[in-house]
Design a protein around this motif. Structure first.
Motif, short mmCIF file in Angstrom:
data_model
loop_
_atom_site.label_atom_id
_atom_site.label_comp_id
_atom_site.label_asym_id
_atom_site.label_seq_id
_atom_site.Cartn_x
_atom_site.Cartn_y
_atom_site.Cartn_z
N VAL A 1 0.86 -1.20 0.00
CA VAL A 1 0.00 0.00 0.00
C VAL A 1 0.89 1.25 0.00
CG1 VAL A 1 -2.05 -0.99 1.10
CG2 VAL A 1 -0.22 -0.11 2.55
N PHE B 1 -4.53 4.77 1.42
CA PHE B 1 -5.34 3.67 1.95
C PHE B 1 -6.04 4.12 3.23
CE2 PHE B 1 -1.35 3.42 4.17
CZ PHE B 1 -1.66 2.98 5.44
N GLN C 1 -10.62 3.25 -1.92
CA GLN C 1 -9.20 2.90 -1.68
C GLN C 1 -9.10 1.55 -0.97
OE1 GLN C 1 -9.89 6.20 0.41
NE2 GLN C 1 -7.86 7.12 0.19
N PRO C 2 -7.88 0.95 -0.95
CA PRO C 2 -7.72 -0.26 -0.14
C PRO C 2 -8.00 0.04 1.34
CG PRO C 2 -5.74 0.19 -1.44
CD PRO C 2 -6.65 1.36 -1.62
N GLU D 1 -8.46 -5.64 3.17
CA GLU D 1 -7.14 -6.25 3.33
C GLU D 1 -7.02 -6.70 4.79
OE1 GLU D 1 -3.44 -7.42 2.20
OE2 GLU D 1 -4.67 -6.27 0.79
#
Ligand code: UD1
Ligand code: UDP
Length: 361
Positions: A192, A197, A226-227, A254
């Motif tokens: 990332v 993130f 976003q992640p 994640e």
């Protein structure tokens, strides 16, 4: 001066690390781990990374219902105090380990001192709120992290032995921030980019044990473009599995193990925003100037909200999504939690109290 410090859960290891070092420079410390957190990533990793001395006693209490867990801690703690006869019993924060210490200490000839005294969410349905209130009322010394905390204590009639020391978590964070920037490789490990993130943590009973709340949180986080890096607390993982939300969570977020302090601080420092229900994380986000979306209806760290760095959105899917995706900016950056020297002040105040007690016989 002999101080018996009680720790048991992750945030207490972070707080005790900074105080313990200062204490041992001027007196003896008996460190007691209740065993409330026992998984390696919730406990051992903090002792190693923060160089906390091996506990002198581990009560090995582990998880249970609140009543049984606290009762087991009380029963195991009493003989430790009998054996070690400390001058001070030092308690941190608001966990069941804190409450167990307060009950045992208040029934013995020992000065009970509470670090992080005076915080109030005004929500008695929160187990931590009950722990805080009871611990403050059982303590002879209350070390308050902010002026608001001093006022909260005064509103309950607690004025003697109250000191505004600043917040020990700020001391800890100042030490960790640069070290984490130099040493942590977590961003590279996860792939990332700095500032691109969202970080999320969830472990509060109201969010994990109420199915609709956990569902709303997962749905809102899953929508973030976003992640979303999600170090998952074991109780949250258990509930996600139980509610059939685990696959969806792993597919859209994640999900990683709970992190050690340095990697976690690095993530928090680099995140564009954080979504959390943690007490400590709200404050650390504020210190690191990371915008925080708090998935609770209220907070005890009200200054972070007043300064515009923290938004309270409860477990409301629409509000979480909106706070994570819309443009909003903090107004200012005051420093209500002291100057990073809280631990020194606390150790000095403990020494002074014991001298005064000796003089007055
Ligand atoms: C506790 C504190 C909370 C604090 C949090 C810090 C109380 C009432 N709660 O919440 O204030 O914010 O620690 O993280 O004291 N578990 C494991 N491994 C562990 C520990 C717990 O798997 O090492 C699981 C068990 O299923 C357990 C559940 O997590 O039943 C909850 O653990 P517990 O210590 O009771 O509460 P936390 O949610 O961790
Ligand atoms: N923390 C950590 N790793 C994680 C999540 C949190 O090191 O994966 C640290 C965080 O930086 C803070 C403390 O743990 O210092 C907060 O603990 P938690 O959120 O469990 O409890 P709370 O503060 O709500 O009592």
């Amino acid at each position: 001066m002999r101080v018996c410090s009680i720790v048991g859960a992750r945030p207490q290891f972070v707080k005790a690390a900074v105080v313990s070092r200062k204490l041992r420079a001027v007196g003896d410390e008996v460190l007691v781990h209740t065993g409330q957190h026992y998984d390696e990533e919730l406990s051992d990793v903090f002792f190693e990374e923060l160089d906390i001395p091996e506990p002198d006693y581990n009560l090995g209490v582990q998880s249970d219902t609140h009543g049984r867990q606290t009762a087991k801690m009380i029963a195991a703690l009493e003989p430790v105090l009998e054996e070690t006869t400390p001058d001070v019993l030092l308690l941190y924060g608001d966990t069941n380990s804190t409450l167990a210490g307060a009950i045992v200490g208040s029934k013995r000839d020992v000065t009970v001192a509470h670090v992080e005294a005076g915080l109030r969410s005004d929500n008695r349905a929160m187990p931590e709120e009950v722990n805080r209130v009871m611990t403050d009322h059982a303590s002879e010394l209350c070390f308050a992290p902010s002026e608001t905390a001093v006022d909260n204590l005064a509103a309950e009639g607690i004025t003697d032995g109250v000191y505004w020391t600043g917040d020990v978590m700020y001391d800890a964070l100042l030490k960790a921030r640069d070290r984490s920037r130099e040493r942590s490789t977590i961003l590279e490990d996860l792939g990332v980019d700095d500032g691109r993130f969202v970080l999320a943590t969830v472990h509060r009973q109201r969010n994990t044990d109420v199915r609709e709340n956990l569902e709303s949180i997962v749905a809102a986080l899953a929508d973030v473009p976003q992640p979303v890096v999600f170090p998952a607390h074991p109780r949250t993982v258990d509930r996600l599995r139980e509610y059939g939300l685990w696959d969806r969570t792993r597919d859209t977020l994640e999900v990683i193990e709970p992190q050690g302090y340095l990697d976690f601080v690095r993530l928090l420092d680099a995140a564009e925003r954080v979504a959390t229900d943690s007490g400590g994380v709200q404050k650390e986000a504020f210190f690191l100037e990371t915008r925080c979306v708090t998935m609770r209806p209220e907070t005890e760290w009200t200054e972070t909200v007043d300064a515009g760095w923290n938004r309270l959105v409860a477990a409301d899917e629409r509000r979480i999504r909106q706070a994570l995706t819309s443009n909003w900016k903090p107004d200012s950056h005051p420093r209500p939690y002291g100057d990073g020297l809280a631990s020194e002040r606390i150790v000095r105040l403990l020494g002074r109290k014991l001298e005064d007690d000796l003089e007055s016989g």
